[in-house]
Design a protein around this motif. Structure first.
Motif, PDB file in Angstrom:
ATOM      1  N   HIS A  72       0.833  -1.201   0.000  1.00 26.53           N
ATOM      2  CA  HIS A  72       0.000   0.000   0.000  1.00 26.53           C
ATOM      3  C   HIS A  72       0.867   1.251   0.000  1.00 26.53           C
ATOM      4  O   HIS A  72       1.842   1.351   0.740  1.00 26.53           O
ATOM      5  N   HIS A  73       0.493   2.203  -0.846  1.00 28.41           N
ATOM      6  CA  HIS A  73       1.124   3.513  -0.793  1.00 28.41           C
ATOM      7  C   HIS A  73       0.055   4.564  -1.014  1.00 28.41           C
ATOM      8  O   HIS A  73      -0.837   4.407  -1.847  1.00 28.41           O
ATOM      9  N   SER A  74       0.150   5.626  -0.246  1.00 30.44           N
ATOM     10  CA  SER A  74      -0.885   6.653  -0.279  1.00 30.44           C
ATOM     11  C   SER A  74      -0.718   7.539  -1.495  1.00 30.44           C
ATOM     12  O   SER A  74       0.289   7.515  -2.195  1.00 30.44           O
ATOM     13  N   SER A  75      -1.738   8.356  -1.757  1.00 31.08           N
ATOM     14  CA  SER A  75      -1.644   9.301  -2.862  1.00 31.08           C
ATOM     15  C   SER A  75      -0.531  10.313  -2.623  1.00 31.08           C
ATOM     16  O   SER A  75       0.090  10.804  -3.568  1.00 31.08           O
ATOM     17  N   GLN A  76      -0.248  10.622  -1.344  1.00 34.12           N
ATOM     18  CA  GLN A  76       0.858  11.524  -1.050  1.00 34.12           C
ATOM     19  C   GLN A  76       2.186  10.887  -1.432  1.00 34.12           C
ATOM     20  O   GLN A  76       3.066  11.536  -1.994  1.00 34.12           O
ATOM     21  N   GLU A  77       2.335   9.599  -1.160  1.00 37.40           N
ATOM     22  CA  GLU A  77       3.559   8.899  -1.555  1.00 37.40           C
ATOM     23  C   GLU A  77       3.681   8.835  -3.077  1.00 37.40           C
ATOM     24  O   GLU A  77       4.767   8.961  -3.630  1.00 37.40           O
ATOM     25  N   ASN A  78       2.561   8.650  -3.765  1.00 34.10           N
ATOM     26  CA  ASN A  78       2.579   8.647  -5.227  1.00 34.10           C
ATOM     27  C   ASN A  78       3.117   9.955  -5.766  1.00 34.10           C
ATOM     28  O   ASN A  78       3.858   9.987  -6.751  1.00 34.10           O
ATOM     29  N   ALA A  79       2.743  11.059  -5.114  1.00 30.66           N
ATOM     30  CA  ALA A  79       3.143  12.373  -5.590  1.00 30.66           C
ATOM     31  C   ALA A  79       4.598  12.687  -5.284  1.00 30.66           C
ATOM     32  O   ALA A  79       5.262  13.402  -6.034  1.00 30.66           O
ATOM     33  N   LEU A  80       5.099  12.143  -4.171  1.00 31.57           N
ATOM     34  CA  LEU A  80       6.435  12.520  -3.717  1.00 31.57           C
ATOM     35  C   LEU A  80       7.522  11.519  -4.090  1.00 31.57           C
ATOM     36  O   LEU A  80       8.704  11.836  -4.008  1.00 31.57           O
ATOM     37  N   ALA A  83       8.416   7.023  -9.576  1.00 33.32           N
ATOM     38  CA  ALA A  83       7.559   5.907  -9.965  1.00 33.32           C
ATOM     39  C   ALA A  83       8.281   4.570  -9.890  1.00 33.32           C
ATOM     40  O   ALA A  83       7.701   3.561  -9.489  1.00 33.32           O
ATOM     41  N   SER A  84       9.551   4.531 -10.258  1.00 38.99           N
ATOM     42  CA  SER A  84      10.283   3.266 -10.240  1.00 38.99           C
ATOM     43  C   SER A  84      10.467   2.745  -8.830  1.00 38.99           C
ATOM     44  O   SER A  84      10.501   1.531  -8.600  1.00 38.99           O
ATOM     45  N   ALA A  85      10.553   3.660  -7.861  1.00 39.55           N
ATOM     46  CA  ALA A  85      10.697   3.240  -6.468  1.00 39.55           C
ATOM     47  C   ALA A  85       9.429   2.579  -5.957  1.00 39.55           C
ATOM     48  O   ALA A  85       9.483   1.728  -5.061  1.00 39.55           O
ATOM     49  N   LEU A  86       8.280   2.952  -6.498  1.00 44.33           N
ATOM     50  CA  LEU A  86       7.028   2.321  -6.130  1.00 44.33           C
ATOM     51  C   LEU A  86       6.775   1.054  -6.942  1.00 44.33           C
ATOM     52  O   LEU A  86       6.194   0.093  -6.446  1.00 44.33           O
ATOM     53  N   MET A  87       7.231   1.062  -8.201  1.00 40.86           N
ATOM     54  CA  MET A  87       6.942  -0.062  -9.083  1.00 40.86           C
ATOM     55  C   MET A  87       7.636  -1.339  -8.622  1.00 40.86           C
ATOM     56  O   MET A  87       7.038  -2.419  -8.635  1.00 40.86           O
ATOM     57  N   THR A  88       8.892  -1.247  -8.222  1.00 40.77           N
ATOM     58  CA  THR A  88       9.651  -2.453  -7.885  1.00 40.77           C
ATOM     59  C   THR A  88       9.006  -3.260  -6.755  1.00 40.77           C
ATOM     60  O   THR A  88       8.720  -4.449  -6.927  1.00 40.77           O
ATOM     61  N   CYS A 142      -2.676   4.184 -11.872  1.00 41.77           N
ATOM     62  CA  CYS A 142      -1.644   4.315 -10.839  1.00 41.77           C
ATOM     63  C   CYS A 142      -0.895   2.995 -10.746  1.00 41.77           C
ATOM     64  O   CYS A 142      -1.364   1.955 -11.219  1.00 41.77           O
ATOM     65  N   ILE A 143       0.275   3.026 -10.130  1.00 43.96           N
ATOM     66  CA  ILE A 143       1.119   1.834 -10.065  1.00 43.96           C
ATOM     67  C   ILE A 143       0.446   0.724  -9.279  1.00 43.96           C
ATOM     68  O   ILE A 143       0.531  -0.460  -9.651  1.00 43.96           O
ATOM     69  N   TYR A 144      -0.237   1.068  -8.210  1.00 38.43           N
ATOM     70  CA  TYR A 144      -0.959   0.050  -7.440  1.00 38.43           C
ATOM     71  C   TYR A 144      -1.963  -0.658  -8.346  1.00 38.43           C
ATOM     72  O   TYR A 144      -2.031  -1.888  -8.392  1.00 38.43           O
ATOM     73  N   GLY A 145      -2.747   0.120  -9.083  1.00 42.04           N
ATOM     74  CA  GLY A 145      -3.740  -0.459  -9.974  1.00 42.04           C
ATOM     75  C   GLY A 145      -3.131  -1.240 -11.120  1.00 42.04           C
ATOM     76  O   GLY A 145      -3.644  -2.294 -11.517  1.00 42.04           O
ATOM     77  N   ILE A 146      -2.030  -0.745 -11.666  1.00 38.94           N
ATOM     78  CA  ILE A 146      -1.352  -1.424 -12.782  1.00 38.94           C
ATOM     79  C   ILE A 146      -0.874  -2.806 -12.362  1.00 38.94           C
ATOM     80  O   ILE A 146      -1.084  -3.803 -13.061  1.00 38.94           O
TER      81      ILE A 146
END
Length: 315
Positions: A72-80, A83-88, A142-146
């Motif tokens: 889980h990552h919040s919308s604030q984390e998505n903004a800050l 993207a690659s750090a969230l994708m992995t 979003c990456i979570y959804g993808i």
């Protein structure tokens, strides 16, 4: 024998307790390790270790596997965050770990029923419609959804090509007292309790008019079990089909504590980090297949969360 991947999250904890109460043997795998009820578990080194996954499946021979693990990552984390750090990590949890279990089951326990917890975020902006069902195109934004969408496709592949009874549940928002405070529902509940206790005065939120299809998590966990009891796998939307605003959630919460939200809650544009279209889920297919319907209403869910929060030591 059931195995739960992600047994320390809200849904995993509820499911583990429900299965134990039903007299089943259960293995729960979470971030902090493995726990079991009524069975022995071989050493396990994580969902990223394909050999360890296969050893676990070979030894336990599960009849049901619930893959509830989520990054889980919040919308604030998505903004800050880049993207690659969230994708992995999202790929590792939502896709790679799932693939290891599906492949292990194909060889070691091909009759095992699989439930994969996906998300309404696989629908992206809702495709111009409020009501979403299993025929709605998957267009995540979003990456979570993808990555959750990729998990759905993996279940479909193993179901159609390998004969594994794998199901994907497209879960709309569902809450209970076990939610972490990063979720707006628990943020509202905990702030209201602090205000009631005199430890906080104001709560600042984003878009109070945002509409959400909110359900009660224990009801949704019952849906997971009903899906795993079906003879064949399929994809199912799990939702209430009813929209409520954040303002409604706030008002019911504060009213349950004898407070007037108008004196304590304000809206600030800078807090709003993600704009989402109003989307509700159509669970007609699930109802036809299992008879499942939500049992707990919106206000009753919130009031239950408030009562639990009052009993907790909120910091």
């Amino acid at each position: 024998m059931s195995v739960i991947i992600g047994s320390e999250g809200q849904d995993g904890r509820l499911l583990y307790d429900q299965l134990v109460a039903a007299g089943e043997s259960v293995v729960g795998i979470g971030r902090s390790g493995v726990r079991s009820h009524g069975c022995e578990v071989p050493p396990f080194h994580g969902i990223a270790d394909a050999k360890s996954v296969r050893d676990l499946v070979r030894e336990t021979k599960p009849v049901a596997l619930y893959y509830l693990a989520s990054f889980h990552h919040s919308s604030q984390e998505n903004a800050l965050t880049d993207a690659s750090a969230l994708m992995t990590p999202s790929l590792e949890v939502h896709v790679t770990g799932l693939l290891h279990f599906l492949d292990a089951l194909k060889h070691e326990a091909p009759g095992c029923h699989v439930f994969y917890a996906a998300s309404a975020l696989v629908f992206g902006d809702g495709n111009g419609s409020v009501l979403q069902d299993e025929n709605t195109p998957l267009r995540p934004r979003c990456i979570y959804g993808i990555t959750k969408t990729a998990g759905i496709h993996l279940c479909q592949k193993h179901r159609e090509k390998d004969g594994l009874p794998a199901s994907a549940g497209i879960l709309f928002n569902h809450e209970c007292h076990l939610r972490q405070e990063k979720f707006v529902s628990k943020k509202i509940i905990n702030a209201a309790v602090r205000i009631k206790q005199g430890r906080q005065d104001q709560l600042v939120l984003g878009n109070l008019s945002a509409q959400v299809d909110w359900g009660y998590a224990p009801d949704y966990v019952k849906a997971m079990r009903a899906i795993c009891a079906l003879p064949q796998g399929d994809d199912f939307v799990i939702a209430t089909g009813t929209l409520h605003t954040v303002q409604e959630f706030v008002d019911i919460t504060f009213r349950a504590l004898g407070l007037d939200s108008r004196n304590h809650v304000s809206q600030a544009g800078q807090v709003l980090t993600r704009s989402r279209c109003a989307m509700a889920g159509d669970s007609a297919r699930l109802t036809r297949a299992t008879g499942w319907k939500p049992e707990t209403g919106f206000a009753q869910m919130i009031e239950s969360m408030v009562q639990h929060a009052l009993q907790e030591h909120i910091q």
